[in-house]
Design an enzyme around this catalytic site. Structure first.
Site, mmCIF file in Angstrom:
data_model
loop_
_atom_site.group_PDB
_atom_site.id
_atom_site.type_symbol
_atom_site.label_atom_id
_atom_site.label_comp_id
_atom_site.label_asym_id
_atom_site.label_seq_id
_atom_site.Cartn_x
_atom_site.Cartn_y
_atom_site.Cartn_z
ATOM 1 N N LYS A 14 0.805 -1.229 0.000
ATOM 2 C CA LYS A 14 0.000 0.000 0.000
ATOM 3 C C LYS A 14 0.839 1.280 0.000
ATOM 4 O O LYS A 14 0.387 2.314 -0.455
ATOM 5 C CB LYS A 14 -0.949 0.024 1.213
ATOM 6 C CG LYS A 14 -2.136 -0.922 1.074
ATOM 7 C CD LYS A 14 -3.060 -0.775 2.278
ATOM 8 C CE LYS A 14 -4.336 -1.554 2.105
ATOM 9 N NZ LYS A 14 -5.329 -1.235 3.143
ATOM 10 N N ASP B 59 -10.072 3.240 1.867
ATOM 11 C CA ASP B 59 -10.330 2.647 3.196
ATOM 12 C C ASP B 59 -11.126 3.623 4.066
ATOM 13 O O ASP B 59 -12.003 3.223 4.827
ATOM 14 C CB ASP B 59 -9.011 2.290 3.900
ATOM 15 C CG ASP B 59 -8.412 0.993 3.347
ATOM 16 O OD1 ASP B 59 -9.180 0.145 2.864
ATOM 17 O OD2 ASP B 59 -7.175 0.850 3.386
#
Ligand code: NAP
Length: 284
Positions: A69, A105
Site C-alpha cells: 500500500k 479505506d
C-alpha cells in the site's frame, strides 16, 4: 451487458485469502459486466517490475493490499489528497497509460457506519481511535473529514500515535493505550483499529462500562465478525458495527473506476462473504 472485457485485480503478498475477487465477482455478475477480477501474488522484490509493466498488462486497474500500500506510491503519476495525507494507496487505475492512485479505506469506514449506524456522527464531539497503524491513518483521516472536534488516538506504542498525529497537522490527540479508559465516557464513537480481537490475540484492555448510551462501538477486525470488544459493547447495550462492512464498502469506488458501475453493498453480498469467512477463517 457491456462488450469490452475489462480486467482488474488485487495485488498483494500473500493474496490467496483476499475476499476482493469474491466481492467484485459478485458485482460483475449482478450487474452483468463482461469483466474479470483476479488475485495476483506479487512478492515485495517484484513490485517495481510489476508496476513498471502495468500499462502493458491488460489490466485497467487494481486494488493494492498488504504489503504494497505504501511501496506502490513511487510508481504512480498522481495521488489524490486523501492518499497523499494517509500515505497509502489501495486503489489504482490507468488513464492515458499513466497509473493513478487513491485510498478508499477511509470512505469504506465512513460508508459502513453511515449504513449500519445512521446518526452515529450527529454530535461529532469526540472520537476515540484505538491503534495507530496503517488502518488507523485512514480512519483518522475519515473522522477528521467528517468534522469531529476531537480525535483521540490511543496506542500501545505512544510514539507511533504521536507520529500519526503530527502527520495530519490537525487537532489529533495522541495518548498511550493505558490512558484510553479515561476518554471512553466522552466518546461518541470508539473504533478498534488494532489486531486485538483476532483469533488468538490478547483482549482489548478497555472497559466500555463508562460509555454514553448513544456511543457507537466499531471494530475493523472482521474475523471473528463479533470480536470480544463488540461482544462487550453489546453487553452494555451499545450500538455496534463490525468490520466486514468497511471491507465491502471500500471496494465500491474501484468497481466504478474500472467497470463504470457504482455498486451498492447489499445483504446478499454480505451473506456471500460471511459464508466464505466461515469456510476459511482468515483475515487479510
Ligand atoms: P498495523 O499497521 O500492523 O498496526 C497494528 C496496530 O495494532 C498498531 O496500533 C499496534 O500497536 C496494535 N497492536 C498489535 N498488537 C497489539 C497488542 N498486543 N496490544 C496492543 N496493541 C496492539 O496493522 P493495520 O494495517 O493497521 O491493521 C490492523 C487491523 O485492521 C488488522 O487486523 C487488519 O486486518 C484490519 N484491517 C481491516 C480492514 C477492513 O476493511 N475491515 C482494513 C484494513 C485493516 P503498536 O503500534 O504498539 O505495535
Amino acid at each position: 451487458m457491456t462488450n469490452d472485457k475489462r480486467k482488474a485485480a488485487v495485488i498483494g503478498w500473500p493474496v490467496k485469502h483476499s475476499r476482493s475477487p469474491l466481492i467484485h465477482g459478485h458485482w460483475l455478475k449482478t450487474h452483468e459486466i463482461a469483466g474479470t477480477y483476479e488475485a495476483i501474488a506479487v512478492a515485495p522484490d517484484d513490485i517495481q517490475s510489476f508496476f513498471e509493466d502495468f500499462p502493458k498488462s491488460g489490466l485497467v486497474g487494481a486494488n493494492v493490499t498488504i504489503p504494497h500500500k505504501e511501496t506502490v506510491i513511487p510508481f504512480l503519476s498522481s495521488l489524490d489528497k486523501a492518499a497523499l495525507e494517509i500515505g497509502a494507496v489501495n486503489t489504482v487505475w490507468l488513464e492515458d497509460k499513466d497509473l493513478h492512485g487513491t485510498n478508499t479505506d477511509w470512505t469504506g469506514f465512513l460508508d459502513n457506519l453511515d449504513q449500519e449506524a445512521r446518526g452515529w456522527d450527529s454530535k461529532r464531539n469526540t472520537a476515540l481511535v484505538v491503534g495507530a497503524g496503517g488502518a488507523a491513518r485512514g480512519i483518522v483521516y475519515g473522522l477528521n473529514q467528517r468534522g469531529f472536534d476531537r480525535i483521540v488516538v490511543a496506542n500501545r506504542t505512544l510514539e507511533r500515535a504521536e507520529v500519526l498525529a503530527k502527520g495530519f497537522g490537525h487537532a489529533i490527540e495522541p495518548i498511550g493505550l493505558a490512558q484510553a479508559q479515561a476518554v471512553v465516557g466522552e466518546a461518541d464513537v470508539v473504533v478498534n483499529t488494532t489486531s486485538l480481537g483476532m483469533e488468538g490475540s490478547d483482549l482489548m484492555p478497555i472497559d466500555l462500562a463508562a460509555a454514553q448510551n448513544e456511543c457507537v462501538v466499531t471494530d475493523i477486525v472482521y474475523v471473528p465478525l463479533e470480536t470480544p470488544f463488540l461482544r462487550d459493547a453489546k453487553r452494555y447495550a451499545l450500538k455496534t458495527v463490525d468490520g466486514l462492512g468497511m471491507l465491502l464498502h471500500q471496494a465500491a469506488p474501484g468497481c466504478e473506476k474500472w467497470f463504470g458501475v457504482r455498486p451498492i453493498v447489499t445483504a446478499e453480498l454480505r451473506a456471500e462473504i460471511v459464508a466464505d469467512l466461515n469456510k476459511t477463517d482468515e483475515q487479510i
